[in-house]
Design an enzyme around this catalytic site. Sequence first.
Site, mmCIF file in Angstrom:
data_model
loop_
_atom_site.group_PDB
_atom_site.id
_atom_site.type_symbol
_atom_site.label_atom_id
_atom_site.label_comp_id
_atom_site.label_asym_id
_atom_site.label_seq_id
_atom_site.Cartn_x
_atom_site.Cartn_y
_atom_site.Cartn_z
ATOM 1 C CG ASP A 10 34.130 42.942 41.616
ATOM 2 O OD1 ASP A 10 34.126 41.940 42.253
ATOM 3 O OD2 ASP A 10 33.039 43.153 41.773
ATOM 4 C CG ASP A 12 29.375 38.846 38.120
ATOM 5 O OD1 ASP A 12 30.535 39.068 37.196
ATOM 6 O OD2 ASP A 12 28.862 38.677 39.198
#
Length: 265
Positions: A10, A12
């Site tokens: 991922d 952020d």
Amino acid sequence: MSRPTAAFFDLDKTIIAKSSTLAFSKPFQAGGLISRRAMLRSTYAQFVYLVGGADHDQMEKMRAFMSALCAGWDVATVREIVADTLHNVVDPIVYDEAVSLIEEHHQAGRDVVIVSTSGSEVVEPIGEMLGADRVVATRMEIVDGKYSGEIEYYAYAEEKARAIEDLADLVGYDLAECYAYSDSVTDVHMLRVVGHPHAVNPDRELRRAAVAEGWPVLVFDKPVALRSRVPLPPARTTLTALAVGGAMAAGGVLWSNARKRRDGA
């Protein structure tokens, strides 16, 4: 022969310490895309993103606001602003621990794939800067060189897991030997499709799931400028060309936020 493997990250709050798209609010304002009022609202959304406290309804309202705001934006202008300001905006907020992990996975012969709900006009340049081999990202509909404000592909929740499985079919990844990293419970599906899932700076619900599943929990808390580190290998052009994405930066702001409901964990 052993099958290829990958590490899926991922973006952020896993690789970088902020929302990748909200981080570009000031450059977008300077480039004439958003007003001062909209920039201030984005700044507030970034604060909510970092400290938590926004519920699903609030996030849906903000997503609608951002989708309406981006309608009519010139695609080339957005890409130019991101390219011109990328290092100044993103370089200082990359987690040192994430950079080390990316290096380790590359040294072990694994591909590095960023899987993000944010738009690929932001995610793909960040991925290239980090030496990622592939990118999966949200994309917005483009009509006559401008963003219509409609979602064409939404890389969120279960769709992230499906995208990983599709890549595994395409490339031949042995998912049982692959790794995945995320901070959000909305990525639990993505974590479950690999043999080596990791929770990074997890929200409370993901921490609970990690404990129940016996997943390692990692804490990343050292943002660093990439230029201060040994340069990462450049992205492999032939692989980067297969990236899944083609999305708008600001259009992903709320999608990124909506999956990041934090509760102080």
